[in-house]
Write a protein that holds these residues in place. Structure first.
Motif, PDB file in Angstrom:
ATOM      1  N   GLY A   9       0.824  -1.196   0.000  1.00 27.51           N
ATOM      2  CA  GLY A   9       0.000   0.000   0.000  1.00 27.51           C
ATOM      3  C   GLY A   9       0.862   1.252   0.000  1.00 27.51           C
ATOM      4  O   GLY A   9       2.086   1.181   0.099  1.00 27.51           O
ATOM      5  N   GLY A  10       0.216   2.396  -0.121  1.00 27.42           N
ATOM      6  CA  GLY A  10       0.945   3.651  -0.105  1.00 27.42           C
ATOM      7  C   GLY A  10       0.075   4.798  -0.556  1.00 27.42           C
ATOM      8  O   GLY A  10      -1.146   4.640  -0.720  1.00 27.42           O
ATOM      9  N   SER A  11       0.707   5.925  -0.766  1.00 29.76           N
ATOM     10  CA  SER A  11       0.014   7.118  -1.243  1.00 29.76           C
ATOM     11  C   SER A  11       0.325   7.312  -2.713  1.00 29.76           C
ATOM     12  O   SER A  11       1.494   7.383  -3.095  1.00 29.76           O
ATOM     13  CB  SER A  11       0.469   8.340  -0.446  1.00 29.76           C
ATOM     14  OG  SER A  11       0.112   8.220   0.911  1.00 29.76           O
ATOM     15  N   ARG A  19       0.295  -2.655  -6.645  1.00 31.14           N
ATOM     16  CA  ARG A  19       0.131  -4.090  -6.503  1.00 31.14           C
ATOM     17  C   ARG A  19       0.301  -4.434  -5.026  1.00 31.14           C
ATOM     18  O   ARG A  19       1.379  -4.256  -4.461  1.00 31.14           O
ATOM     19  CB  ARG A  19       1.132  -4.881  -7.339  1.00 31.14           C
ATOM     20  CG  ARG A  19       0.800  -6.379  -7.340  1.00 31.14           C
ATOM     21  CD  ARG A  19       1.687  -7.191  -8.239  1.00 31.14           C
ATOM     22  NE  ARG A  19       3.000  -7.455  -7.661  1.00 31.14           N
ATOM     23  CZ  ARG A  19       3.792  -8.464  -8.022  1.00 31.14           C
ATOM     24  NH1 ARG A  19       3.385  -9.300  -8.975  1.00 31.14           N
ATOM     25  NH2 ARG A  19       4.965  -8.627  -7.469  1.00 31.14           N
ATOM     26  N   LEU A  20      -0.764  -4.909  -4.443  1.00 35.64           N
ATOM     27  CA  LEU A  20      -0.746  -5.309  -3.052  1.00 35.64           C
ATOM     28  C   LEU A  20      -0.384  -6.786  -2.964  1.00 35.64           C
ATOM     29  O   LEU A  20      -0.764  -7.584  -3.826  1.00 35.64           O
ATOM     30  CB  LEU A  20      -2.109  -5.074  -2.407  1.00 35.64           C
ATOM     31  CG  LEU A  20      -2.713  -3.676  -2.586  1.00 35.64           C
ATOM     32  CD1 LEU A  20      -4.039  -3.582  -1.827  1.00 35.64           C
ATOM     33  CD2 LEU A  20      -1.755  -2.593  -2.143  1.00 35.64           C
ATOM     34  N   SER A  21       0.336  -7.133  -1.911  1.00 33.15           N
ATOM     35  CA  SER A  21       0.738  -8.508  -1.687  1.00 33.15           C
ATOM     36  C   SER A  21       0.183  -9.005  -0.365  1.00 33.15           C
ATOM     37  O   SER A  21       0.013  -8.218   0.577  1.00 33.15           O
ATOM     38  CB  SER A  21       2.263  -8.633  -1.666  1.00 33.15           C
ATOM     39  OG  SER A  21       2.830  -8.210  -2.875  1.00 33.15           O
ATOM     40  N   CYS A  22      -0.064 -10.290  -0.310  1.00 29.58           N
ATOM     41  CA  CYS A  22      -0.496 -10.933   0.929  1.00 29.58           C
ATOM     42  C   CYS A  22       0.324 -12.210   1.082  1.00 29.58           C
ATOM     43  O   CYS A  22       0.084 -13.195   0.380  1.00 29.58           O
ATOM     44  CB  CYS A  22      -1.972 -11.242   0.889  1.00 29.58           C
ATOM     45  SG  CYS A  22      -2.572 -12.235   2.274  1.00 29.58           S
ATOM     46  N   SER A  91      -9.425   4.921  -1.733  1.00 32.97           N
ATOM     47  CA  SER A  91      -8.679   5.088  -0.486  1.00 32.97           C
ATOM     48  C   SER A  91      -9.341   4.283   0.617  1.00 32.97           C
ATOM     49  O   SER A  91     -10.534   4.457   0.898  1.00 32.97           O
ATOM     50  CB  SER A  91      -8.622   6.569  -0.094  1.00 32.97           C
ATOM     51  OG  SER A  91      -7.916   7.317  -1.062  1.00 32.97           O
ATOM     52  N   ALA A  92      -8.580   3.390   1.208  1.00 32.31           N
ATOM     53  CA  ALA A  92      -9.110   2.489   2.238  1.00 32.31           C
ATOM     54  C   ALA A  92      -7.965   1.637   2.764  1.00 32.31           C
ATOM     55  O   ALA A  92      -6.855   1.663   2.229  1.00 32.31           O
ATOM     56  CB  ALA A  92     -10.192   1.584   1.660  1.00 32.31           C
ATOM     57  N   LYS A  93      -8.279   0.885   3.796  1.00 34.75           N
ATOM     58  CA  LYS A  93      -7.333  -0.128   4.246  1.00 34.75           C
ATOM     59  C   LYS A  93      -7.741  -1.433   3.563  1.00 34.75           C
ATOM     60  O   LYS A  93      -8.917  -1.802   3.569  1.00 34.75           O
ATOM     61  CB  LYS A  93      -7.368  -0.288   5.763  1.00 34.75           C
ATOM     62  CG  LYS A  93      -6.112  -0.941   6.320  1.00 34.75           C
ATOM     63  CD  LYS A  93      -5.982  -0.689   7.807  1.00 34.75           C
ATOM     64  CE  LYS A  93      -4.615  -1.100   8.322  1.00 34.75           C
ATOM     65  NZ  LYS A  93      -4.443  -0.839   9.766  1.00 34.75           N
ATOM     66  N   TYR A  94      -6.762  -2.089   2.958  1.00 29.43           N
ATOM     67  CA  TYR A  94      -7.015  -3.296   2.192  1.00 29.43           C
ATOM     68  C   TYR A  94      -6.541  -4.509   2.979  1.00 29.43           C
ATOM     69  O   TYR A  94      -5.413  -4.527   3.492  1.00 29.43           O
ATOM     70  CB  TYR A  94      -6.296  -3.215   0.840  1.00 29.43           C
ATOM     71  CG  TYR A  94      -6.987  -2.289  -0.132  1.00 29.43           C
ATOM     72  CD1 TYR A  94      -6.994  -0.914   0.084  1.00 29.43           C
ATOM     73  CD2 TYR A  94      -7.656  -2.784  -1.236  1.00 29.43           C
ATOM     74  CE1 TYR A  94      -7.647  -0.059  -0.790  1.00 29.43           C
ATOM     75  CE2 TYR A  94      -8.311  -1.939  -2.126  1.00 29.43           C
ATOM     76  CZ  TYR A  94      -8.305  -0.583  -1.894  1.00 29.43           C
ATOM     77  OH  TYR A  94      -8.959   0.258  -2.767  1.00 29.43           O
ATOM     78  N   TYR A  95      -7.419  -5.504   3.036  1.00 25.27           N
ATOM     79  CA  TYR A  95      -7.161  -6.703   3.815  1.00 25.27           C
ATOM     80  C   TYR A  95      -7.226  -7.950   2.934  1.00 25.27           C
ATOM     81  O   TYR A  95      -8.064  -8.030   2.030  1.00 25.27           O
ATOM     82  CB  TYR A  95      -8.217  -6.870   4.911  1.00 25.27           C
ATOM     83  CG  TYR A  95      -8.279  -5.760   5.911  1.00 25.27           C
ATOM     84  CD1 TYR A  95      -9.070  -4.636   5.699  1.00 25.27           C
ATOM     85  CD2 TYR A  95      -7.557  -5.838   7.105  1.00 25.27           C
ATOM     86  CE1 TYR A  95      -9.144  -3.610   6.631  1.00 25.27           C
ATOM     87  CE2 TYR A  95      -7.628  -4.824   8.047  1.00 25.27           C
ATOM     88  CZ  TYR A  95      -8.406  -3.723   7.802  1.00 25.27           C
ATOM     89  OH  TYR A  95      -8.469  -2.720   8.743  1.00 25.27           O
ATOM     90  N   CYS A  96      -6.375  -8.916   3.250  1.00 23.12           N
ATOM     91  CA  CYS A  96      -6.577 -10.230   2.666  1.00 23.12           C
ATOM     92  C   CYS A  96      -7.102 -11.159   3.751  1.00 23.12           C
ATOM     93  O   CYS A  96      -6.878 -10.936   4.951  1.00 23.12           O
ATOM     94  CB  CYS A  96      -5.313 -10.779   2.015  1.00 23.12           C
ATOM     95  SG  CYS A  96      -4.028 -11.310   3.127  1.00 23.12           S
ATOM     96  N   ALA A  97      -7.806 -12.168   3.303  1.00 24.81           N
ATOM     97  CA  ALA A  97      -8.437 -13.120   4.202  1.00 24.81           C
ATOM     98  C   ALA A  97      -8.273 -14.516   3.652  1.00 24.81           C
ATOM     99  O   ALA A  97      -8.182 -14.703   2.438  1.00 24.81           O
ATOM    100  CB  ALA A  97      -9.919 -12.780   4.363  1.00 24.81           C
ATOM    101  N   ALA A  98      -8.248 -15.484   4.541  1.00 26.80           N
ATOM    102  CA  ALA A  98      -8.035 -16.862   4.127  1.00 26.80           C
ATOM    103  C   ALA A  98      -8.931 -17.819   4.892  1.00 26.80           C
ATOM    104  O   ALA A  98      -9.176 -17.641   6.087  1.00 26.80           O
ATOM    105  CB  ALA A  98      -6.571 -17.254   4.324  1.00 26.80           C
ATOM    106  N   ASP A  99      -9.386 -18.820   4.171  1.00 32.48           N
ATOM    107  CA  ASP A  99     -10.088 -19.940   4.786  1.00 32.48           C
ATOM    108  C   ASP A  99      -9.357 -21.192   4.320  1.00 32.48           C
ATOM    109  O   ASP A  99      -9.683 -21.768   3.275  1.00 32.48           O
ATOM    110  CB  ASP A  99     -11.545 -19.973   4.352  1.00 32.48           C
ATOM    111  CG  ASP A  99     -12.298 -21.152   4.964  1.00 32.48           C
ATOM    112  OD1 ASP A  99     -13.354 -21.534   4.425  1.00 32.48           O
ATOM    113  OD2 ASP A  99     -11.812 -21.703   5.970  1.00 32.48           O
TER     114      ASP A  99
END
Length: 127
Positions: A9-11, A19-22, A91-99
């Motif tokens: 993330g960034g400005s 490109r976001l990584s998880c 603009s937001a906080k980006y989350y990854c999720a896993a099951d």
């Protein structure tokens, strides 16, 4: 222990790309339902896209089609989200999720269906 760590993330200015990584660890990455979500201040967490790691099946929220692309690198146990033509409303906080081990999945948008979440990475887009 399942661990998800987002980064990238960034400005950025309007029209830019990120490109976001998880990075995932602590489970068999090959069999997992993965999702990307975002949450802006004062708003509910919303689903962006998802991927089933075994088959590379992907899905996107209707409003996210076109500018968002989800992919993975199984050698690195890493999920990616590429965002193009960024807009201030992204603009937001980006989350990854896993099951992990959740079996085949598709269009999974309910946050409660993902038992594991990262801490998020902030994306700020200026006009």
């Amino acid at each position: 222990q399942v661990h998800l760590e987002e980064s990238g993330g960034g400005s950025v200015q309007t029209g830019g790309s990120l490109r976001l990584s998880c990075a995932a660890s602590g489970y068999d990455y090959e069999f997992a339902c993965m999702g990307w979500f975002r949450q802006a201040p004062g708003k509910e967490r919303e689903g962006i896209a998802g991927l089933y790691t075994r088959t590379l099946t992907t899905w996107y929220a209707d409003s996210m089609k076109g500018r968002f692309s989800v992919s993975q690198d199984t050698a690195k146990n890493t999920l990616y989200l590429e965002i193009n033509d960024l807009k201030p409303e992204d603009s937001a906080k980006y989350y990854c999720a896993a099951d992990p081990g959740g079996g085949t999945c598709y269009h999974r948008w309910i946050t409660a269906d993902y038992p594991n979440w990262g801490q998020g990475t902030q994306v700020t887009v200026s006009s």
